[in-house]
Design a protein around this motif. Structure first.
Motif, mmCIF file in Angstrom:
data_model
loop_
_atom_site.group_PDB
_atom_site.id
_atom_site.type_symbol
_atom_site.label_atom_id
_atom_site.label_comp_id
_atom_site.label_asym_id
_atom_site.label_seq_id
_atom_site.Cartn_x
_atom_site.Cartn_y
_atom_site.Cartn_z
ATOM 1 N N ILE A 81 -31.226 57.559 -18.691
ATOM 2 C CA ILE A 81 -29.747 57.062 -18.041
ATOM 3 C C ILE A 81 -29.972 56.133 -17.206
ATOM 4 N N GLU A 82 -31.221 56.357 -16.293
ATOM 5 C CA GLU A 82 -31.359 54.988 -15.323
ATOM 6 C C GLU A 82 -31.453 53.688 -16.121
ATOM 7 N N ARG A 83 -32.074 53.769 -17.213
ATOM 8 C CA ARG A 83 -32.221 52.392 -17.977
ATOM 9 C C ARG A 83 -31.043 51.935 -18.704
ATOM 10 N N PHE A 84 -30.325 52.989 -19.285
ATOM 11 C CA PHE A 84 -29.018 52.705 -19.856
ATOM 12 C C PHE A 84 -28.120 52.011 -18.788
ATOM 13 N N GLU A 85 -27.979 52.539 -17.445
ATOM 14 C CA GLU A 85 -27.201 52.112 -16.636
ATOM 15 C C GLU A 85 -27.419 50.627 -16.071
ATOM 16 N N ARG A 86 -28.953 50.528 -16.135
ATOM 17 C CA ARG A 86 -29.379 49.054 -15.718
ATOM 18 C C ARG A 86 -29.129 48.079 -16.943
ATOM 19 N N ASN A 87 -29.516 48.555 -18.102
ATOM 20 C CA ASN A 87 -29.287 47.491 -19.130
ATOM 21 C C ASN A 87 -27.627 47.089 -19.614
ATOM 22 N N CYS A 88 -27.046 47.986 -19.408
ATOM 23 C CA CYS A 88 -25.481 47.981 -19.815
ATOM 24 C C CYS A 88 -24.683 47.538 -18.462
ATOM 25 N N GLN A 89 -25.250 47.209 -17.361
ATOM 26 C CA GLN A 89 -24.338 47.181 -16.068
ATOM 27 C C GLN A 89 -23.438 45.820 -16.225
ATOM 28 N N ARG A 90 -23.675 45.058 -17.009
ATOM 29 C CA ARG A 90 -22.869 43.695 -17.450
ATOM 30 C C ARG A 90 -21.713 44.192 -18.056
ATOM 31 N N PHE A 91 -21.631 45.331 -18.659
ATOM 32 C CA PHE A 91 -20.156 45.627 -19.394
ATOM 33 C C PHE A 91 -19.449 46.448 -18.482
ATOM 34 N N THR A 92 -18.400 46.187 -18.436
ATOM 35 C CA THR A 92 -17.228 47.137 -17.694
ATOM 36 C C THR A 92 -16.751 48.226 -18.496
ATOM 37 N N ASN A 93 -17.037 48.283 -19.819
ATOM 38 C CA ASN A 93 -16.377 49.372 -20.615
ATOM 39 C C ASN A 93 -17.391 50.017 -21.155
ATOM 40 N N ILE A 94 -18.659 50.210 -20.708
ATOM 41 C CA ILE A 94 -19.518 51.175 -21.045
ATOM 42 C C ILE A 94 -19.894 52.263 -19.843
ATOM 43 N N ILE A 95 -20.006 53.604 -20.257
ATOM 44 C CA ILE A 95 -20.474 54.492 -19.217
ATOM 45 C C ILE A 95 -21.263 55.406 -20.148
ATOM 46 N N VAL A 96 -22.104 56.098 -19.138
ATOM 47 C CA VAL A 96 -23.075 57.035 -19.735
ATOM 48 C C VAL A 96 -22.797 58.271 -18.993
ATOM 49 N N VAL A 97 -22.758 59.331 -19.729
ATOM 50 C CA VAL A 97 -22.444 60.915 -19.178
ATOM 51 C C VAL A 97 -23.806 61.674 -19.303
ATOM 52 N N ASN A 98 -24.331 62.183 -18.244
ATOM 53 C CA ASN A 98 -25.180 63.300 -18.232
ATOM 54 C C ASN A 98 -24.981 64.498 -18.830
ATOM 55 N N ALA A 99 -25.173 64.704 -20.195
ATOM 56 C CA ALA A 99 -24.677 66.098 -20.745
ATOM 57 C C ALA A 99 -25.461 66.323 -22.142
ATOM 58 N N ARG A 100 -25.640 67.504 -22.527
ATOM 59 C CA ARG A 100 -26.448 67.755 -23.488
ATOM 60 C C ARG A 100 -25.471 67.788 -24.883
ATOM 61 N N ILE A 101 -25.691 66.950 -25.851
ATOM 62 C CA ILE A 101 -25.164 66.869 -27.121
ATOM 63 C C ILE A 101 -25.253 68.242 -27.927
ATOM 64 N N ASP A 102 -26.084 68.945 -27.493
ATOM 65 C CA ASP A 102 -26.273 70.098 -28.436
ATOM 66 C C ASP A 102 -25.610 71.345 -27.873
ATOM 67 N N GLU A 103 -24.713 71.400 -26.884
ATOM 68 C CA GLU A 103 -23.821 72.323 -26.300
ATOM 69 C C GLU A 103 -22.426 71.803 -26.440
ATOM 70 N N ALA A 104 -21.706 72.718 -26.196
ATOM 71 C CA ALA A 104 -20.046 72.213 -26.474
ATOM 72 C C ALA A 104 -19.776 71.135 -25.336
ATOM 73 N N MET A 105 -19.222 69.985 -25.977
ATOM 74 C CA MET A 105 -18.522 68.860 -25.127
ATOM 75 C C MET A 105 -17.199 68.879 -24.776
ATOM 76 N N ASP A 106 -16.656 68.122 -23.830
ATOM 77 C CA ASP A 106 -15.146 68.230 -23.473
ATOM 78 C C ASP A 106 -14.452 67.199 -24.598
ATOM 79 N N PHE A 107 -15.011 66.283 -24.892
ATOM 80 C CA PHE A 107 -14.432 65.166 -25.624
ATOM 81 C C PHE A 107 -13.325 65.830 -26.692
ATOM 82 N N GLU A 108 -12.162 65.243 -26.796
ATOM 83 C CA GLU A 108 -11.157 65.753 -27.819
ATOM 84 C C GLU A 108 -10.320 64.530 -28.343
ATOM 85 N N ASN A 109 -10.479 64.353 -29.521
ATOM 86 C CA ASN A 109 -9.598 63.299 -30.333
ATOM 87 C C ASN A 109 -9.585 61.938 -29.692
#
Ligand SMILES: C[S@@+](CC[C@H](N)C(=O)[O-])C[C@H]1O[C@@H](n2cnc3c(N)ncnc32)[C@H](O)[C@@H]1O
Length: 217
Positions: A81-109
């Motif tokens: 996550i730390e590297r993601f934030e550093r590498n993508c900091q020049r883009f204002t439309n990218i975020i990273v969320v700290n969550a497990r992909i193998d447990e139910a996530m909140d994103f919908e449609n």
């Protein structure tokens, strides 16, 4: 998840991109640029990047987006996550969320595309089912899943050296992954309109699977 090798921490996480570059003898940059180019990313796409790692893929995908498009990375490893934030900091439309992909996530449609890049093979079947449920819920109808991972192949038909390397460096779960007909499985789960591109002597596949609008599974 002891049997999996896709949860990446420590030295490997801190040097992940360099290690991949070296292990691929310098070929990875061209390959991943090429693979992402085949996703047909539209300027306003919203893309969910599951197990997004250092943000290498997100930065490449972002080059196709306007400010109306967006990328949400999901990642469990603090160093990643730390590297993601550093590498993508020049883009204002990218975020990273700290969550497990193998447990139910909140994103919908809310996403046009979802990417699973070199992560899906590291989960047992019950976790893979949860990940696909998350993808189906997160995608808009007609949205597309991109599975960048091993092509199905018969490990026993490969050379002794290849088998040794695969068994030494890959997790046991990856061998189970190779045996599944993923197009068949995904079609049973409501996906269709498949497309695929093969790389690295047909060992790696970018599989596109569209969430069918009338799916009720
Ligand atoms: C092999 S790396 C691939 C990273 C990136 N997708 C790429 O292609 O460069 C797998 C990534 O998935 C993350 N990961 C593994 N299990 C995860 C989980 N259950 N939830 C979220 N991220 C996970 C790891 O920490 C790691 O960053």
């Amino acid at each position: 998840m002891a049997e999996s090798k896709v949860e990446i921490t420590g030295f490997l996480a801190r040097h992940y991109d360099n290690i991949i570059n070296i292990a691929s003898l310098g070929s990875y940059s061209k390959f991943i640029r090429n693979a992402i180019g085949k996703m047909n990313i539209q300027a306003e796409d919203r893309i969910l990047d599951l197990g997004c790692g250092t943000g290498r893929n997100a930065c490449l995908m972002a080059q196709y987006l306007s400010t109306e498009g967006a990328i949400v990375g999901v990642e469990i490893g603090a160093e990643m996550i730390e590297r993601f934030e550093r590498n993508c900091q020049r883009f204002t439309n990218i975020i990273v969320v700290n969550a497990r992909i193998d447990e139910a996530m909140d994103f919908e449609n809310e996403f046009d595309k979802a990417l699973l890049s070199f992560v899906f093979h590291g989960f047992p079947q019950e976790k893979q089912d949860i990940i696909i449920d998350n993808v189906k819920k997160a995608l808009k109808p007609g949205g597309q899943l991109f599975l960048l991972d091993y092509e199905e192949f018969d490990l026993s038909e490969k050379s002794a050296l290849f088998r040794w390397g695969f068994e030494k460096f890959e997790c046991r779960l990856a061998q189970d992954y190779l045996k599944v007909d993923w197009k068949q499985k995904l079609s049973e789960l409501g996906f269709g309109k498949f497309g695929s591109h093969l790389f690295y002597r047909n060992l790696i596949r970018l599989l596109k699977a569209e969430l069918l609008k009338n799916n009720s599974t």
